[in-house]
Design an enzyme around this catalytic site. Structure first.
Site, PDB file in Angstrom:
ATOM      1  N   GLN A  99       0.754  -1.320   0.161  1.00  0.00           N
ATOM      2  CA  GLN A  99      -0.342   0.303  -0.202  1.00  0.00           C
ATOM      3  C   GLN A  99       0.945   1.201   0.104  1.00  0.00           C
ATOM      4  O   GLN A  99       1.910   1.481   0.565  1.00  0.00           O
ATOM      5  CB  GLN A  99      -1.153   0.273   1.197  1.00  0.00           C
ATOM      6  CG  GLN A  99      -1.928   0.828   1.110  1.00  0.00           C
ATOM      7  CD  GLN A  99      -2.651   1.669   2.116  1.00  0.00           C
ATOM      8  OE1 GLN A  99      -2.058   2.092   3.058  1.00  0.00           O
ATOM      9  NE2 GLN A  99      -3.429   0.961   2.378  1.00  0.00           N
ATOM     10  N   TYR A 185      -6.294  10.607   3.650  1.00  0.00           N
ATOM     11  CA  TYR A 185      -4.600  11.455   2.877  1.00  0.00           C
ATOM     12  C   TYR A 185      -4.619  12.042   2.068  1.00  0.00           C
ATOM     13  O   TYR A 185      -5.485  12.492   1.359  1.00  0.00           O
ATOM     14  CB  TYR A 185      -4.199  10.288   3.068  1.00  0.00           C
ATOM     15  CG  TYR A 185      -3.366   9.684   4.139  1.00  0.00           C
ATOM     16  CD1 TYR A 185      -2.734  10.231   5.634  1.00  0.00           C
ATOM     17  CD2 TYR A 185      -4.068   8.291   4.782  1.00  0.00           C
ATOM     18  CE1 TYR A 185      -3.186   9.594   7.051  1.00  0.00           C
ATOM     19  CE2 TYR A 185      -4.238   8.120   6.328  1.00  0.00           C
ATOM     20  CZ  TYR A 185      -3.347   8.413   7.075  1.00  0.00           C
ATOM     21  OH  TYR A 185      -3.722   7.989   8.463  1.00  0.00           O
ATOM     22  N   ARG A 232      -7.458   1.902  -2.933  1.00  0.00           N
ATOM     23  CA  ARG A 232      -8.295   2.098  -1.823  1.00  0.00           C
ATOM     24  C   ARG A 232      -9.241   3.414  -2.025  1.00  0.00           C
ATOM     25  O   ARG A 232      -8.812   4.279  -1.954  1.00  0.00           O
ATOM     26  CB  ARG A 232      -7.321   1.825  -0.791  1.00  0.00           C
ATOM     27  CG  ARG A 232      -8.168   1.529   0.582  1.00  0.00           C
ATOM     28  CD  ARG A 232      -7.705   1.376   2.022  1.00  0.00           C
ATOM     29  NE  ARG A 232      -8.360   0.702   2.785  1.00  0.00           N
ATOM     30  CZ  ARG A 232      -7.990   0.511   3.858  1.00  0.00           C
ATOM     31  NH1 ARG A 232      -7.669   1.243   4.854  1.00  0.00           N
ATOM     32  NH2 ARG A 232      -8.908  -0.699   5.649  1.00  0.00           N
ATOM     33  N   GLY A 321      -9.011  -6.741   9.864  1.00  0.00           N
ATOM     34  CA  GLY A 321      -7.307  -5.968  10.121  1.00  0.00           C
ATOM     35  C   GLY A 321      -7.125  -6.207  11.525  1.00  0.00           C
ATOM     36  O   GLY A 321      -6.051  -6.861  12.188  1.00  0.00           O
ATOM     37  N   ARG A 322      -8.076  -5.300  13.220  1.00  0.00           N
ATOM     38  CA  ARG A 322      -7.326  -5.893  14.230  1.00  0.00           C
ATOM     39  C   ARG A 322      -7.128  -7.146  14.601  1.00  0.00           C
ATOM     40  O   ARG A 322      -6.775  -7.529  15.146  1.00  0.00           O
ATOM     41  CB  ARG A 322      -8.867  -5.213  15.077  1.00  0.00           C
ATOM     42  CG  ARG A 322      -8.231  -3.546  14.921  1.00  0.00           C
ATOM     43  CD  ARG A 322      -8.488  -2.925  15.950  1.00  0.00           C
ATOM     44  NE  ARG A 322      -8.309  -0.913  16.617  1.00  0.00           N
ATOM     45  CZ  ARG A 322      -9.229  -0.270  14.864  1.00  0.00           C
ATOM     46  NH1 ARG A 322     -10.214  -0.817  14.399  1.00  0.00           N
ATOM     47  NH2 ARG A 322      -8.795   0.655  15.248  1.00  0.00           N
TER      48      ARG A 322
END
Length: 371
Positions: A99, A185, A232, A321-322
């Site tokens: 990424q 971002y 993404r 993810g987590r």
């Protein structure tokens, strides 16, 4: 059998299942130079029963950084550091994409050699902080500052930086790259009316606001090929002062353009907090009609929710993810309906092996209990 565990394809890649390890910042690089290391290779190897691993967000240049200890992929040392990481994951059967990000205004002069961060417009994000640490890992969350508005020269350079780092990522052994266009971002900042107040060809109209994204994508495609490119996007995420009333139609228009470029996949980043907005089914239907290549979804998915979104055809792969942080054997735990281990949130960012590569598998826990 659940579709989640079925083999599938991503362009020219065979995936061992439809489970994706989502990109997660862990801030464990070696210093100086933000260089990937053997501990990171172990971390990704442990989790490589996923069909696809998307690396933590990775810098494309010196000025693209916004948090301490996050990796880059543009220097020789960084490329060399990534090579054992990608090999470790691929040897276990996972494909791996890198990424790529530029954080834009979500930064601090600490990461800019004392200069201001760059952004579409000179607007500081409200109530947005970045993590800054000393070399011993002692860090604090610090407010972002007002950035400098990008010139055309800045824009042209950053586009080249994305393309250059994509080429370097392939040299580092990655199967492809994911361009980070979400979560507040730089690319996301261009997409949204509240962070982009430009009056040139990169601001104002929807067509202009998606121009930077598409120019980045086109430059990367020209360098490594469309089959190695994912993007993404995060239409329903509004943190980092990114609440834009026009973002959903903007994302849908961008999706049309991305489909026309035949990229490998789109990665839909969904909010993952308790009171997060629910994505309307109408949006999923419209997105699927527009974008027919692979769609990845991520955002607090359980196996049940993953099966639902896969069965309806709204997505082809589901990212976790987590749960992957505290369950290196997540795929096995899901297949066997084993209990998931809890995450130690205090060890997410920075530090050492603790809370990074020392989470035991379910079988290791059982063996210890029996001894």
């Amino acid at each position: 059998m659940s579709k989640l565990f079925q083999k599938t394809n991503l362009k020219n890649l065979d995936l061992q299942n439809r489970i994706v390890m989502a990109p997660m910042t862990r801030a464990r690089t070696s210093q100086p130079g933000n260089v990937p290391n053997e501990m990171m290779a172990t971390y990704y190897r442990q989790r490589a029963t996923a069909g696809l691993i998307i690396s933590e967000a990775t810098q494309i240049s010196d000025d693209s950084q916004g948090y301490s200890f996050t990796p880059g992929v543009y220097t020789d040392e960084q490329v060399k550091g990534w090579q054992p990481v990608t090999k470790a994951a691929q040897d276990q059967g996972a494909a791996m994409f890198c990424q790529l990000w530029h954080v834009g205004r979500v930064s601090h002069p600490t990461f800019q050699q004392g200069e201001l961060p760059i952004a579409p417009s000179a607007l500081a994000p409200v109530e947005t902080k970045v993590w800054i640490s000393d070399n011993k890992g002692n860090g604090n969350m610090v407010d972002c500052v007002q950035p400098r508005e990008m010139t055309q020269t800045d824009i042209d350079r950053v586009i080249k930086d994305f393309a250059y780092s994509a080429k370097r990522a392939v040299k580092a052994g990655f199967n492809g790259v994911e361009i980070h266009g979400g979560n507040g971002y730089l690319i996301d900042q261009f997409l949204r009316t509240n962070s982009n107040k430009r009056t040139d060809n990169y601001g104002g109209t929807r067509e202009n606001r998606i121009r930077f994204l598409l120019e980045v994508v086109d430059a990367v495609i020209e360098t490594i090929g469309a089959d190695k490119v994912g993007v993404r996007l995060a239409p329903f995420i509004t943190f980092k002062d990114m609440d834009c009333p026009n973002i959903v139609p903007t994302i849908l228009e961008a999706s049309k353009q991305l489909q026309a470029r035949d990229i490998a996949y789109m990665h839909l980043s969904e909010a993952d907090w308790d009171d997060a907005p629910v994505i309307p089914e109408s949006f999923r239907i419209e997105l699927r009609e527009i974008f027919t290549n692979t769609i990845i979804v991520a955002g607090s998915y359980t196996q049940e929710r993953a099966d639902e979104v896969l069965s309806k055809g709204y997505a082809d792969l589901v990212a976790f993810g987590r749960p992957f942080v505290s369950n290196p054997d997540l795929v096995s735990r899901l297949v066997n309906d084993y209990e998931l281990a809890d995450l130690d949130g205090a060890t997410l960012f920075g530090g050492n092996a603790h809370g990074y590569i020392d989470y035991p598998t379910f079988n290791e826990i059982n063996r210890t209990a029996c001894n």
